[in-house]
Design a protein around this motif. Structure first.
Motif, short mmCIF file in Angstrom:
data_model
loop_
_atom_site.label_atom_id
_atom_site.label_comp_id
_atom_site.label_asym_id
_atom_site.label_seq_id
_atom_site.Cartn_x
_atom_site.Cartn_y
_atom_site.Cartn_z
N ASP A 1 -31.90 4.84 16.15
CA ASP A 1 -32.11 5.95 15.21
C ASP A 1 -32.83 5.38 13.98
O ASP A 1 -32.27 4.53 13.26
N PRO A 2 -34.07 5.84 13.71
CA PRO A 2 -34.86 5.22 12.64
C PRO A 2 -34.25 5.40 11.26
O PRO A 2 -34.57 4.66 10.34
N ASP A 3 -33.34 6.38 11.09
CA ASP A 3 -32.70 6.55 9.78
C ASP A 3 -31.73 5.42 9.48
O ASP A 3 -31.31 5.22 8.35
N PHE A 4 -31.32 4.69 10.52
CA PHE A 4 -30.35 3.61 10.31
C PHE A 4 -30.88 2.24 10.70
O PHE A 4 -30.41 1.22 10.19
N PHE A 5 -31.82 2.21 11.62
CA PHE A 5 -32.39 0.93 12.06
C PHE A 5 -33.90 1.00 11.87
O PHE A 5 -34.62 1.50 12.74
N PRO A 6 -34.41 0.55 10.70
CA PRO A 6 -35.85 0.64 10.45
C PRO A 6 -36.64 -0.08 11.54
O PRO A 6 -36.17 -1.09 12.08
N ASP A 7 -37.82 0.47 11.84
CA ASP A 7 -38.67 -0.12 12.89
C ASP A 7 -37.85 -0.33 14.17
O ASP A 7 -37.80 -1.44 14.73
N PRO A 8 -37.23 0.73 14.67
CA PRO A 8 -36.18 0.56 15.69
C PRO A 8 -36.68 0.05 17.03
O PRO A 8 -35.90 -0.51 17.80
N HIS A 9 -37.98 0.24 17.34
CA HIS A 9 -38.46 -0.18 18.66
C HIS A 9 -38.94 -1.62 18.67
O HIS A 9 -39.44 -2.10 19.68
N ALA A 10 -38.78 -2.31 17.53
CA ALA A 10 -39.17 -3.72 17.49
C ALA A 10 -37.94 -4.59 17.74
O ALA A 10 -36.83 -4.25 17.32
N PHE A 11 -38.16 -5.71 18.44
CA PHE A 11 -37.09 -6.70 18.68
C PHE A 11 -37.14 -7.69 17.51
O PHE A 11 -38.04 -8.51 17.42
N LYS A 12 -36.17 -7.58 16.59
CA LYS A 12 -36.22 -8.38 15.36
C LYS A 12 -34.95 -9.18 15.18
O LYS A 12 -33.86 -8.65 15.42
N LEU A 13 -35.10 -10.39 14.67
CA LEU A 13 -33.89 -11.23 14.50
C LEU A 13 -33.32 -11.17 13.09
O LEU A 13 -32.26 -11.72 12.84
N ASP A 14 -34.03 -10.51 12.17
CA ASP A 14 -33.58 -10.57 10.77
C ASP A 14 -32.98 -9.23 10.31
O ASP A 14 -33.11 -8.87 9.16
N ARG A 15 -32.34 -8.51 11.22
CA ARG A 15 -31.73 -7.24 10.80
C ARG A 15 -30.43 -7.53 10.04
O ARG A 15 -29.69 -8.44 10.41
N PRO A 16 -30.12 -6.71 9.02
CA PRO A 16 -28.83 -6.90 8.33
C PRO A 16 -27.68 -6.53 9.28
O PRO A 16 -27.88 -5.76 10.22
N PRO A 17 -26.49 -7.11 9.05
CA PRO A 17 -25.38 -6.86 9.98
C PRO A 17 -24.90 -5.40 9.97
O PRO A 17 -24.21 -4.98 10.88
N LYS A 18 -25.26 -4.65 8.95
CA LYS A 18 -24.84 -3.24 8.93
C LYS A 18 -26.08 -2.38 8.86
O LYS A 18 -27.07 -2.80 8.27
N PRO A 19 -26.11 -1.19 9.44
CA PRO A 19 -25.00 -0.54 10.11
C PRO A 19 -24.70 -1.20 11.45
O PRO A 19 -25.59 -1.78 12.06
N ILE A 20 -23.46 -1.06 11.86
CA ILE A 20 -23.11 -1.66 13.16
C ILE A 20 -23.69 -0.81 14.28
O ILE A 20 -23.80 0.39 14.17
N MET A 21 -24.10 -1.49 15.34
CA MET A 21 -24.60 -0.74 16.49
C MET A 21 -23.43 -0.11 17.24
O MET A 21 -22.28 -0.52 17.08
N THR A 22 -23.77 0.87 18.09
CA THR A 22 -22.70 1.60 18.79
C THR A 22 -22.44 1.04 20.19
O THR A 22 -21.67 1.62 20.95
N THR A 23 -23.04 -0.11 20.49
CA THR A 23 -23.01 -0.68 21.85
C THR A 23 -21.61 -0.80 22.45
O THR A 23 -21.41 -0.55 23.62
N PHE A 24 -20.64 -1.23 21.64
CA PHE A 24 -19.31 -1.46 22.21
C PHE A 24 -18.34 -0.31 21.91
O PHE A 24 -17.12 -0.47 22.03
N GLY A 25 -18.88 0.85 21.53
CA GLY A 25 -18.03 2.02 21.37
C GLY A 25 -17.10 1.93 20.18
O GLY A 25 -15.92 1.64 20.36
N PRO A 26 -17.61 2.20 18.96
CA PRO A 26 -16.73 2.11 17.78
C PRO A 26 -15.63 3.16 17.88
O PRO A 26 -15.87 4.26 18.36
N GLY A 27 -14.43 2.82 17.42
CA GLY A 27 -13.33 3.80 17.48
C GLY A 27 -12.16 3.21 18.22
O GLY A 27 -12.15 2.03 18.57
N PRO A 28 -11.15 4.04 18.48
CA PRO A 28 -9.91 3.51 19.08
C PRO A 28 -10.10 2.97 20.49
O PRO A 28 -9.23 2.29 21.03
N ARG A 29 -11.24 3.28 21.12
CA ARG A 29 -11.50 2.80 22.48
C ARG A 29 -12.47 1.62 22.47
O ARG A 29 -13.04 1.28 23.52
#
Ligand code: HEM
Length: 424
Positions: free
Chosen positions: A344-372
């Motif tokens: 989502d470009p509102d949270f991950f600038p230049d989202p289609h680029a593979f970049k190593l210098d992204r700040p740690p936040k916002p957290i990605m949703t890969t591992f399912g944030p929340g009680p699960r």
């Protein structure tokens, strides 16, 4: 009245605005109904390579909730970052256990994944040590490194190999067998049984037969660990105690099956995606060779950029659900588009680029944030990082021989089917 240039401009702009609004309204579905894409089926279509991310970008633009299909049924996709975070945390409108009762209970039996409320919390806490949810032990790290070396030792000597078949598809299954404490001479058999279990939807009879063999094999091991615990996952499961509760033998077996079903395929695809994207970028592979400390950043960015679980199916509650201006009919399929939120470009600038210098936040949703949230995330990250270390050291000249064949495919589970590489 004569029209001054300013008035002409104002009128033109107002007309243009009115026209644009009329067109937009003509395109906007009535309140409560999301934009519809009946030709897109996330359970059936393969979305090779960039096709998935282009499709998701289009849907994200269209709205926070859009209607598509899943296995030939209507399905509501949540496309944007913030609504998806909210949905992950909203067990009332999107109860997570229902889909798992359909998908996993027939394979694994009852586990905390298919439970709700206090039952989920207690059983999840009982199983936590088994998932290495707090920390991956040094002994586990040594096992991971040893297995990566062993599999590379077995590569054919002619310098060409299908890295998916000979490495990424085997590694996560065998490592789980080793962490469970399964004797080495049974691990290939174990791989066969657990593969058959995971293909339950395609071949019921084979999966049930494999399950019976697996259970017969495991029962005496569970009994032996109860009598004399060792330093392995089955011993963790038999010894765990929360609020005076312990797992029964049946529950231990169900949770062993869960570790395979949730923790092997996901890592196998993640590892395939990792090597595909790295080898597609020889500069990055070169940078890793000279500076191994960047590997954690590489793994994190890969997990955002190309997760192995890009579209997670849920169902909505048994009553109509209002969400982001859309009315979702009772008990509908709802698709959590993790890969879309992660770009989502509102949270991950230049989202289609593979970049190593992204700040740690916002957290990605890969591992399912929340009680699960995924209890295997530390183990998954550790497997990816350590395997990468070994591969860079042992196979510094690794090359992708057929980038087209290695493109990740799939939407619910996503990874390469083959990864032909040159090792010399
Ligand atoms: C890169 C690899 C992995 C990815 C992308 C991944 C992704 C996820 C996601 C998105 C969820 C949340 C599901 C939901 O909200 O319903 C989840 C849950 C879960 N994962 Fe993972 N996972 C990975 C590796 C693992 C491993 C290695 C294990 C086990 C050792 C594991 C075990 C589980 C279990 C048991 C749950 C259910 C949690 C619950 O219902 O409370 N996963 N995973």
């Amino acid at each position: 009245m004569a029209l001054t240039p300013t008035l002409t401009l104002t009128l033109t702009l107002t007309l243009a605005l009115a026209l644009a609004l009329a067109l937009a309204l003509a395109d906007t579905p009535p309140m409560g109904e999301p934009p519809k894409y009946p030709d897109l089926d996330f359970g059936i279509h393969q979305f090779p390579g960039d096709a998935l991310h282009k499709t998701l970008a289009h849907l994200r633009e269209a709205g926070p909730v859009v209607e598509t299909r899943f296995m030939n049924m209507p399905a509501y996709v949540i496309t944007r970052y913030e609504p998806l975070l909210a949905a992950f945390r909203d067990g009332e409108r999107f109860p997570p256990e229902r889909i798992y009762q359909m998908m996993f209970e027939p394979i694994c039996g009852r586990t905390f994944q298919t439970m709700t409320g206090r039952d989920h919390v207690i059983r999840r806490r009982l199983a936590t040590p088994a998932f290495r949810a707090n920390a991956v032990r040094k002994q586990d790290e040594d096992e991971i490194i040893a297995l990566a070396n062993e599999l590379i030792d077995e590569f054919p000597s002619d310098g060409e190999v299908d890295f998916a078949q000979h490495f990424t598809q085997l590694f996560p299954f065998i490592i789980i067998s080793r962490l469970l404490g399964i004797p080495r001479d049974a691990e290939r058999e174990f791989h066969r049984w657990t593969q058959a279990l995971l293909r339950f939807a395609e071949d019921h009879a084979r999966a049930l037969a494999a399950n019976a063999e697996l259970t017969t094999y495991l029962q005496p091991i569970v009994a032996a660990r109860r009598a004399e615990p060792r330093n392995d996952i089955i011993s963790d499961l038999v010894q765990a105690e929360v609020d005076g509760k312990r797992f029964t033998d049946d529950e231990v077996l169900s949770h062993v099956r869960l570790i395979f079903s949730a923790g092997a395929g996901t890592v196998h695809d993640a590892m395939g995606n990792l090597f595909y994207h790295l080898l597609l970028r020889p500069d990055l592979w070169g940078a890793l060779k000279h500076n191994p400390s960047i590997r954690l950043g590489v793994v994190e960015e890969l997990l955002r950029f190309e997760t192995s679980v890009p579209v997670l199916p849920r169902t909505s509650a048994a009553n109509p659900v209002e969400f982001e201006g859309t009315t979702i009919p009772p008990s509908s399929f709802v698709l959590f588009a993790i890969a879309s939120a992660n770009r989502d470009p509102d949270f991950f600038p230049d989202p289609h680029a593979f970049k190593l210098d992204r700040p740690p936040k916002p957290i990605m949703t890969t591992f399912g944030p929340g009680p699960r949230a995924c209890p295997g995330m530390h183990l998954a990250r550790k497997e990816l990082a350590l395997v990468l270390d070994v591969a860079v050291e042992r196979l510094p000249n690794l090359k992708l021989l057929d980038p087209e064949a290695g493109r990740p495919v799939g939407a619910v589970m996503r990874g390469p089917e083959a990864l032909p590489v040159g090792t010399g």
